[in-house]
Structure formats: C-alpha cells, structure tokens
Write a protein that holds these residues in place. Structure first.
Motif, PDB file in Angstrom:
ATOM      1  N   THR A   1      25.325 -25.362 -23.840  1.00 54.17           N
ATOM      2  CA  THR A   1      25.124 -23.958 -23.830  1.00 54.17           C
ATOM      3  C   THR A   1      25.943 -23.763 -25.232  1.00 54.17           C
ATOM      4  O   THR A   1      25.680 -22.803 -26.131  1.00 54.17           O
ATOM      5  CB  THR A   1      25.192 -23.163 -22.670  1.00 54.17           C
ATOM      6  N   CYS A   2      27.269 -23.818 -24.944  1.00 54.34           N
ATOM      7  CA  CYS A   2      28.330 -23.654 -26.055  1.00 54.34           C
ATOM      8  C   CYS A   2      28.346 -24.056 -27.349  1.00 54.34           C
ATOM      9  O   CYS A   2      28.196 -23.284 -28.202  1.00 54.34           O
ATOM     10  CB  CYS A   2      29.657 -24.254 -25.629  1.00 54.34           C
ATOM     11  N   ASP A   3      27.556 -25.560 -27.344  1.00 56.59           N
ATOM     12  CA  ASP A   3      27.256 -25.974 -28.535  1.00 56.59           C
ATOM     13  C   ASP A   3      26.045 -25.376 -29.457  1.00 56.59           C
ATOM     14  O   ASP A   3      26.328 -24.831 -30.586  1.00 56.59           O
ATOM     15  CB  ASP A   3      26.870 -27.452 -28.539  1.00 56.59           C
ATOM     16  N   ILE A   4      25.139 -24.759 -28.604  1.00 51.72           N
ATOM     17  CA  ILE A   4      23.905 -24.114 -29.170  1.00 51.72           C
ATOM     18  C   ILE A   4      24.598 -22.874 -29.641  1.00 51.72           C
ATOM     19  O   ILE A   4      24.085 -22.123 -30.805  1.00 51.72           O
ATOM     20  CB  ILE A   4      22.736 -23.859 -28.046  1.00 51.72           C
ATOM     21  N   LEU A   5      25.307 -21.882 -28.649  1.00 52.00           N
ATOM     22  CA  LEU A   5      25.677 -20.801 -29.233  1.00 52.00           C
ATOM     23  C   LEU A   5      26.616 -20.869 -30.496  1.00 52.00           C
ATOM     24  O   LEU A   5      26.586 -19.905 -31.331  1.00 52.00           O
ATOM     25  CB  LEU A   5      26.368 -20.235 -28.041  1.00 52.00           C
ATOM     26  N   LYS A   6      27.361 -21.810 -30.472  1.00 54.80           N
ATOM     27  CA  LYS A   6      28.315 -21.873 -31.508  1.00 54.80           C
ATOM     28  C   LYS A   6      27.303 -22.104 -32.964  1.00 54.80           C
ATOM     29  O   LYS A   6      27.583 -21.629 -33.917  1.00 54.80           O
ATOM     30  CB  LYS A   6      29.141 -23.063 -31.466  1.00 54.80           C
ATOM     31  N   ILE A   7      26.372 -23.030 -32.909  1.00 57.20           N
ATOM     32  CA  ILE A   7      25.689 -23.329 -34.235  1.00 57.20           C
ATOM     33  C   ILE A   7      24.826 -22.172 -34.448  1.00 57.20           C
ATOM     34  O   ILE A   7      24.659 -21.975 -35.857  1.00 57.20           O
ATOM     35  CB  ILE A   7      24.442 -24.437 -33.513  1.00 57.20           C
ATOM     36  N   LYS A   8      24.747 -21.316 -33.632  1.00 56.76           N
ATOM     37  CA  LYS A   8      23.817 -19.924 -34.015  1.00 56.76           C
ATOM     38  C   LYS A   8      24.864 -18.983 -34.205  1.00 56.76           C
ATOM     39  O   LYS A   8      24.646 -17.583 -34.433  1.00 56.76           O
ATOM     40  CB  LYS A   8      22.830 -19.283 -32.963  1.00 56.76           C
ATOM     41  N   GLY A   9      26.119 -19.235 -34.491  1.00 60.50           N
ATOM     42  CA  GLY A   9      26.961 -18.239 -35.043  1.00 60.50           C
ATOM     43  C   GLY A   9      27.904 -17.233 -34.034  1.00 60.50           C
ATOM     44  O   GLY A   9      28.672 -16.504 -34.201  1.00 60.50           O
ATOM     45  N   HIS A  10      27.793 -17.586 -32.931  1.00 62.90           N
ATOM     46  CA  HIS A  10      28.538 -16.937 -31.442  1.00 62.90           C
ATOM     47  C   HIS A  10      29.691 -17.741 -31.239  1.00 62.90           C
ATOM     48  O   HIS A  10      29.942 -18.986 -31.767  1.00 62.90           O
ATOM     49  CB  HIS A  10      27.703 -16.711 -30.355  1.00 62.90           C
ATOM     50  N   GLU A  11      30.666 -16.836 -30.586  1.00 66.50           N
ATOM     51  CA  GLU A  11      32.000 -17.683 -30.024  1.00 66.50           C
ATOM     52  C   GLU A  11      31.752 -17.865 -28.558  1.00 66.50           C
ATOM     53  O   GLU A  11      32.122 -16.871 -27.751  1.00 66.50           O
ATOM     54  CB  GLU A  11      33.013 -16.546 -30.431  1.00 66.50           C
ATOM     55  N   PRO A  12      31.449 -19.146 -28.313  1.00 69.35           N
ATOM     56  CA  PRO A  12      31.446 -19.237 -26.840  1.00 69.35           C
ATOM     57  C   PRO A  12      32.635 -19.328 -26.141  1.00 69.35           C
ATOM     58  O   PRO A  12      33.746 -20.129 -26.877  1.00 69.35           O
ATOM     59  CB  PRO A  12      30.415 -20.609 -26.552  1.00 69.35           C
ATOM     60  N   ILE A  13      32.836 -19.047 -25.011  1.00 65.60           N
ATOM     61  CA  ILE A  13      33.889 -19.239 -24.088  1.00 65.60           C
ATOM     62  C   ILE A  13      33.505 -20.070 -22.845  1.00 65.60           C
ATOM     63  O   ILE A  13      32.753 -19.696 -22.163  1.00 65.60           O
ATOM     64  CB  ILE A  13      34.923 -18.063 -23.635  1.00 65.60           C
ATOM     65  N   PRO A  14      33.880 -21.328 -22.449  1.00 65.48           N
ATOM     66  CA  PRO A  14      33.678 -21.993 -21.494  1.00 65.48           C
ATOM     67  C   PRO A  14      34.587 -21.740 -20.214  1.00 65.48           C
ATOM     68  O   PRO A  14      35.724 -21.496 -20.361  1.00 65.48           O
ATOM     69  CB  PRO A  14      33.854 -23.246 -21.904  1.00 65.48           C
ATOM     70  N   ALA A  15      33.750 -21.653 -18.986  1.00 62.98           N
ATOM     71  CA  ALA A  15      34.444 -21.413 -17.661  1.00 62.98           C
ATOM     72  C   ALA A  15      33.588 -22.244 -16.657  1.00 62.98           C
ATOM     73  O   ALA A  15      32.517 -22.141 -16.891  1.00 62.98           O
ATOM     74  CB  ALA A  15      34.439 -20.049 -17.275  1.00 62.98           C
ATOM     75  N   TYR A  16      34.512 -22.897 -15.716  1.00 55.36           N
ATOM     76  CA  TYR A  16      33.784 -24.012 -14.734  1.00 55.36           C
ATOM     77  C   TYR A  16      33.569 -23.404 -13.329  1.00 55.36           C
ATOM     78  O   TYR A  16      33.378 -24.238 -12.477  1.00 55.36           O
ATOM     79  CB  TYR A  16      34.499 -25.310 -14.991  1.00 55.36           C
ATOM     80  N   SER A  17      34.045 -22.144 -13.138  1.00 59.92           N
ATOM     81  CA  SER A  17      33.954 -21.705 -11.705  1.00 59.92           C
ATOM     82  C   SER A  17      33.819 -20.173 -11.814  1.00 59.92           C
ATOM     83  O   SER A  17      34.299 -19.517 -12.848  1.00 59.92           O
ATOM     84  CB  SER A  17      35.163 -22.219 -10.992  1.00 59.92           C
ATOM     85  N   GLY A  18      33.438 -19.683 -10.797  1.00 58.16           N
ATOM     86  CA  GLY A  18      33.374 -18.293 -10.814  1.00 58.16           C
ATOM     87  C   GLY A  18      34.928 -17.530 -10.871  1.00 58.16           C
ATOM     88  O   GLY A  18      35.014 -16.368 -11.468  1.00 58.16           O
TER      89      GLY A  18
ATOM     90  N   ASP B   1      40.226 -11.990 -21.537  1.00 59.47           N
ATOM     91  CA  ASP B   1      39.615 -12.402 -22.823  1.00 59.47           C
ATOM     92  C   ASP B   1      38.385 -11.753 -22.580  1.00 59.47           C
ATOM     93  O   ASP B   1      37.431 -12.614 -22.942  1.00 59.47           O
ATOM     94  CB  ASP B   1      39.834 -13.657 -23.415  1.00 59.47           C
ATOM     95  N   PRO B   2      38.416 -10.539 -23.005  1.00 58.58           N
ATOM     96  CA  PRO B   2      36.897  -9.907 -22.565  1.00 58.58           C
ATOM     97  C   PRO B   2      35.721 -10.305 -23.483  1.00 58.58           C
ATOM     98  O   PRO B   2      36.115 -10.166 -24.778  1.00 58.58           O
ATOM     99  CB  PRO B   2      37.284  -8.203 -22.629  1.00 58.58           C
ATOM    100  N   PRO B   3      34.692 -10.804 -22.772  1.00 55.11           N
ATOM    101  CA  PRO B   3      33.732 -11.239 -23.886  1.00 55.11           C
ATOM    102  C   PRO B   3      32.679  -9.959 -23.940  1.00 55.11           C
ATOM    103  O   PRO B   3      33.051  -8.915 -23.446  1.00 55.11           O
ATOM    104  CB  PRO B   3      33.016 -12.271 -22.962  1.00 55.11           C
ATOM    105  N   ASP B   4      31.799 -10.281 -25.014  1.00 54.41           N
ATOM    106  CA  ASP B   4      30.601  -9.198 -25.150  1.00 54.41           C
ATOM    107  C   ASP B   4      29.437  -9.545 -24.078  1.00 54.41           C
ATOM    108  O   ASP B   4      28.613  -8.555 -23.976  1.00 54.41           O
ATOM    109  CB  ASP B   4      30.263  -9.489 -26.606  1.00 54.41           C
ATOM    110  N   CYS B   5      29.467 -10.576 -23.604  1.00 52.65           N
ATOM    111  CA  CYS B   5      28.258 -10.906 -22.658  1.00 52.65           C
ATOM    112  C   CYS B   5      28.471 -12.213 -21.828  1.00 52.65           C
ATOM    113  O   CYS B   5      29.435 -13.040 -22.194  1.00 52.65           O
ATOM    114  CB  CYS B   5      26.788 -11.279 -23.648  1.00 52.65           C
TER     115      CYS B   5
END
Length: 274
Positions: free
Chosen positions: A16-33, A43-47
């Motif tokens: 998911t992060c790879d696809i978002l990055k290719i499309k010009g977004h800044e992905p932030i990964p997290a692996y748990s709630g 580090d507040p995100p936009d979505c």
C-alpha cells in the motif's frame, strides 16, 4: 498528502505504501492499532487507511482514540473478516467508509484526490466591499474564490467553472430575492451546496424557510463570526466526502457498477484515473 497506513500484515502495509508513494503521496507505515494512534498523536496525517482486525487494539478502537486526538481526521477502515456489529460500530464511531479486501486502489486514489482538493467558493452579494472582504479572508484560508454582485450572472459562473463547489448567497440582492437565484441554481445543479446569509433575519424569515425547504444547507446571520463560516464549509466538505464514498453501503463499489445516483462520483473518479 500524508497517509497513515495501519495493518498488522507487513506485506499489505509495504504494498500500500509503495503504491501511495508512486502516486505522489507521503505514506506513513504502522503495524498495530497502538502504533497508529501514537503516529496520529506525534505526526498527524491527512488521512488514515486502517485494518479492522488486528491483535491488541483493533481498528475500531484505534479509530475512537484517533478521533479523540483529531476529531475531523478522515479514517477509512478495511477488512476481509469484519462482522456486521463491528462495521456498525465503525460507522457510529465516525469512519468515512468500511472497505473490503483486496482494496480497490484506483478508487482509493480517487478518494484521496478528492480529499486533498481545495474547495472553490462563489460568493454572491450586492455589496462589492463585502464581497472583496470575504474573498480576501477565504483566500487567506486557502480557498479559491469567485465573487458576483449581479444575481443574473450567477449561473454564468457555475456554467463556466464546474469546480465551484459551494455557493455563499445573500438573500437580499437589491430588488432580487436570493431564493429565486437559489431555485435557478438547484434546478440545474441540484447537489450544489448553497449557504445562505442575510442581515435581515426577521424581514427575510419567510424566504429563509422557503429556501430551507428547497435545499439550502443553512443560513448565517450578518454580522457572523468567520469561524462559523469556516466550520460550515468544513462540514459541507466532510458530508460530501462521506456521501461520495458510499459510507452507508460500507464498501466502495466498482466504478462501472455504481448506482445511477452516483453518476457524478463515477465521472470524477474516471477523470482522476485518466
């Protein structure tokens, strides 16, 4: 846009992060709630795109905690196994949508494109100075603004610039009643939000009720606080995003299979995908 991706499956997060990055977004990964909630805090995100079924803090509980930190944060939940009760709880907790896996990435990207788009506003008032002042304030807040003092030219603006998403309309436009202008707008652009304003609350009471009956979003009474206007514009934006993304159908349908009432969304999605 800064997008927080939360899932206990590291492969899904990475893809998911790879696809978002290719499309010009800044992905932030997290692996748990828990990690997702902490990222929202630090580090507040936009979505947020977040799985529901995770060990420890599930997506719905994480959503609730995120909303405590940032009440207006758009959160989209995804799952292959969510129960009806959990989906219903997610809806009541403020999720924009609950999507099924595997994700429809073209639709997700279209949603993000719409989410990041600044609103364009048409201000209609017969007072040129008021129009200029309101325009200057709205521009400072990042909006695109057009103004019009002549009611007979309002439709020309809307016909020439479909991106005008909101109309801020005075009810008393010289000899013209703003309700008549609104009727013309709604006849051609039924879904266009019209936000009324007036300095004649008692005198225009009948017109206000008539306008509400035909679909006015709300009415602000001059002199109004700018925060009230900004709050209303943000509410219109949030409502529009929720409706566009089929919150009540729980998942994004395939573009070609969308119900006729969502033809506008089909058109927007296809535009962003070409």
């Amino acid at each position: 846009m800064k997008i927080l991706v939360v899932d206990d499956d590291r492969r899904i997060v990475r893809t998911t992060c790879d696809i978002l990055k290719i499309k010009g977004h800044e992905p932030i990964p997290a692996y748990s709630g828990e990690e997702g909630v902490e990222k929202v805090r630090t580090d507040p995100p936009d979505c947020v795109l977040m799985d529901i079924k995770m060990p420890g803090l599930n997506g719905v509980e994480a959503l609730k905690r995120m909303k405590e930190i940032l009440p207006a944060l758009p959160v989209v939940l995804v799952s292959a196994y969510a129960t009806d009760d959990l989906i219903e709880e997610a809806d009541h907790s403020g999720a924009y949508a609950v999507l099924s896996k595997p994700l429809n990435f073209p639709m997700i990207l279209s949603f993000l494109s719409l989410l990041g788009k600044e609103e364009s506003i048409l201000v209609v008032d017969d007072d040129p100075e008021f129009c200029k002042t309101l325009k200057d304030i709205l521009i400072l807040r990042g909006f695109h603004v057009e103004t019009e003092t002549e009611p007979q030219r309002v439709m020309e603006h809307l016909d020439n610039n479909y991106a005008l998403a909101i109309v801020v309309l005075d009810l008393k436009l010289g000899a013209v009643n703003g309700v008549d202008v609104m009727k013309e707008i709604k006849a051609k652009y039924h879904g266009k939000p019209v936000l009324l304003m007036t300095g004649y609350r008692e005198e225009m009471g009948g017109s206000i009720e008539q306008a509400r009956h035909i679909g006015a979003y709300t009415c602000l009474y001059k002199p109004f606080e700018m925060d009230d206007l900004f709050h209303t514009i943000e509410k219109i934006r949030v409502d529009k995003l929720k409706n566009l993304n089929f919150r009540h159908s729980r998942v994004f349908p395939n573009i070609e299979g969308t119900h006729l009432r969502d033809k506008y969304f089909q058109k927007k999605c296809k535009k962003h995908l070409t």
